[in-house]
Design a protein around this motif. Sequence first.
Motif, PDB file in Angstrom:
ATOM      1  N   TRP A   1       0.821  -1.213   0.000  1.00 28.31           N
ATOM      2  CA  TRP A   1       0.000   0.000   0.000  1.00 28.31           C
ATOM      3  C   TRP A   1       0.854   1.261   0.000  1.00 28.31           C
ATOM      4  O   TRP A   1       0.510   2.266  -0.639  1.00 28.31           O
ATOM      5  CB  TRP A   1      -0.960   0.015   1.187  1.00 28.31           C
ATOM      6  N   ALA A   2       1.979   1.215   0.704  1.00 28.19           N
ATOM      7  CA  ALA A   2       2.883   2.373   0.697  1.00 28.19           C
ATOM      8  C   ALA A   2       3.440   2.604  -0.705  1.00 28.19           C
ATOM      9  O   ALA A   2       3.552   3.753  -1.161  1.00 28.19           O
ATOM     10  CB  ALA A   2       4.020   2.154   1.692  1.00 28.19           C
ATOM     11  N   GLY A   3       3.766   1.538  -1.402  1.00 32.95           N
ATOM     12  CA  GLY A   3       4.249   1.665  -2.777  1.00 32.95           C
ATOM     13  C   GLY A   3       3.187   2.211  -3.714  1.00 32.95           C
ATOM     14  O   GLY A   3       3.463   3.079  -4.548  1.00 32.95           O
ATOM     15  N   ILE A   4       1.958   1.728  -3.578  1.00 32.75           N
ATOM     16  CA  ILE A   4       0.857   2.205  -4.421  1.00 32.75           C
ATOM     17  C   ILE A   4       0.582   3.678  -4.162  1.00 32.75           C
ATOM     18  O   ILE A   4       0.426   4.470  -5.094  1.00 32.75           O
ATOM     19  CB  ILE A   4      -0.409   1.349  -4.185  1.00 32.75           C
ATOM     20  N   LEU A   5       0.520   4.066  -2.898  1.00 39.56           N
ATOM     21  CA  LEU A   5       0.268   5.461  -2.569  1.00 39.56           C
ATOM     22  C   LEU A   5       1.419   6.365  -3.005  1.00 39.56           C
ATOM     23  O   LEU A   5       1.201   7.497  -3.430  1.00 39.56           O
ATOM     24  CB  LEU A   5       0.007   5.608  -1.070  1.00 39.56           C
ATOM     25  N   GLY A   6       2.641   5.872  -2.906  1.00 40.41           N
ATOM     26  CA  GLY A   6       3.791   6.646  -3.362  1.00 40.41           C
ATOM     27  C   GLY A   6       3.752   6.883  -4.866  1.00 40.41           C
ATOM     28  O   GLY A   6       4.019   7.988  -5.348  1.00 40.41           O
TER      29      GLY A   6
ATOM     30  N   ALA B   1       2.501  10.415  -9.550  1.00 48.01           N
ATOM     31  CA  ALA B   1       1.709  10.653 -10.758  1.00 48.01           C
ATOM     32  C   ALA B   1       0.908  11.943 -10.631  1.00 48.01           C
ATOM     33  O   ALA B   1       0.826  12.731 -11.583  1.00 48.01           O
ATOM     34  CB  ALA B   1       0.779   9.469 -11.008  1.00 48.01           C
ATOM     35  N   GLY B   2       0.323  12.171  -9.470  1.00 50.20           N
ATOM     36  CA  GLY B   2      -0.435  13.403  -9.256  1.00 50.20           C
ATOM     37  C   GLY B   2       0.449  14.636  -9.319  1.00 50.20           C
ATOM     38  O   GLY B   2       0.079  15.648  -9.903  1.00 50.20           O
ATOM     39  N   ALA B   3       1.631  14.553  -8.739  1.00 45.11           N
ATOM     40  CA  ALA B   3       2.555  15.686  -8.786  1.00 45.11           C
ATOM     41  C   ALA B   3       3.012  15.943 -10.216  1.00 45.11           C
ATOM     42  O   ALA B   3       3.126  17.096 -10.647  1.00 45.11           O
ATOM     43  CB  ALA B   3       3.758  15.419  -7.882  1.00 45.11           C
ATOM     44  N   GLY B   4       3.253  14.894 -10.966  1.00 44.48           N
ATOM     45  CA  GLY B   4       3.652  15.054 -12.368  1.00 44.48           C
ATOM     46  C   GLY B   4       2.571  15.713 -13.198  1.00 44.48           C
ATOM     47  O   GLY B   4       2.843  16.598 -14.012  1.00 44.48           O
ATOM     48  N   LEU B   5       1.325  15.300 -12.989  1.00 42.55           N
ATOM     49  CA  LEU B   5       0.215  15.913 -13.724  1.00 42.55           C
ATOM     50  C   LEU B   5       0.032  17.370 -13.328  1.00 42.55           C
ATOM     51  O   LEU B   5      -0.263  18.225 -14.170  1.00 42.55           O
ATOM     52  CB  LEU B   5      -1.077  15.139 -13.474  1.00 42.55           C
ATOM     53  N   TYR B   6       0.209  17.663 -12.058  1.00 41.89           N
ATOM     54  CA  TYR B   6       0.066  19.036 -11.590  1.00 41.89           C
ATOM     55  C   TYR B   6       1.093  19.951 -12.249  1.00 41.89           C
ATOM     56  O   TYR B   6       0.771  21.017 -12.758  1.00 41.89           O
ATOM     57  CB  TYR B   6       0.207  19.104 -10.074  1.00 41.89           C
ATOM     58  N   PHE B   7       2.352  19.530 -12.243  1.00 46.49           N
ATOM     59  CA  PHE B   7       3.399  20.372 -12.808  1.00 46.49           C
ATOM     60  C   PHE B   7       3.300  20.442 -14.330  1.00 46.49           C
ATOM     61  O   PHE B   7       3.655  21.451 -14.930  1.00 46.49           O
ATOM     62  CB  PHE B   7       4.782  19.890 -12.382  1.00 46.49           C
ATOM     63  N   LYS B   8       2.794  19.397 -14.953  1.00 41.29           N
ATOM     64  CA  LYS B   8       2.610  19.428 -16.404  1.00 41.29           C
ATOM     65  C   LYS B   8       1.526  20.437 -16.776  1.00 41.29           C
ATOM     66  O   LYS B   8       1.693  21.202 -17.721  1.00 41.29           O
ATOM     67  CB  LYS B   8       2.245  18.032 -16.903  1.00 41.29           C
TER      68      LYS B   8
END
Length: 56
Positions: free
Chosen positions: A9-14, A19-26
């Motif tokens: 679960w830690a890996g999935i959440l990480g 992915a969310g941070a990448g989409l935000y900065f894109k």
Amino acid sequence: MTSDIIAIWAGILGLAYLAGAGLYFKTASSAKRRRASASYGFGRHRLQPVKVRHSR
């Protein structure tokens, strides 16, 4: 077994966080350039119409 589930679960959440941070900065960088809207495929270029050659 419980520690394995926590690690999974830690890996999935990480990965979801990255992915969310990448989409935000894109989307933030595309908004600065104002070249293409962020809703159009996150920076994909529009396809040009295909020229068809007719054989004679």
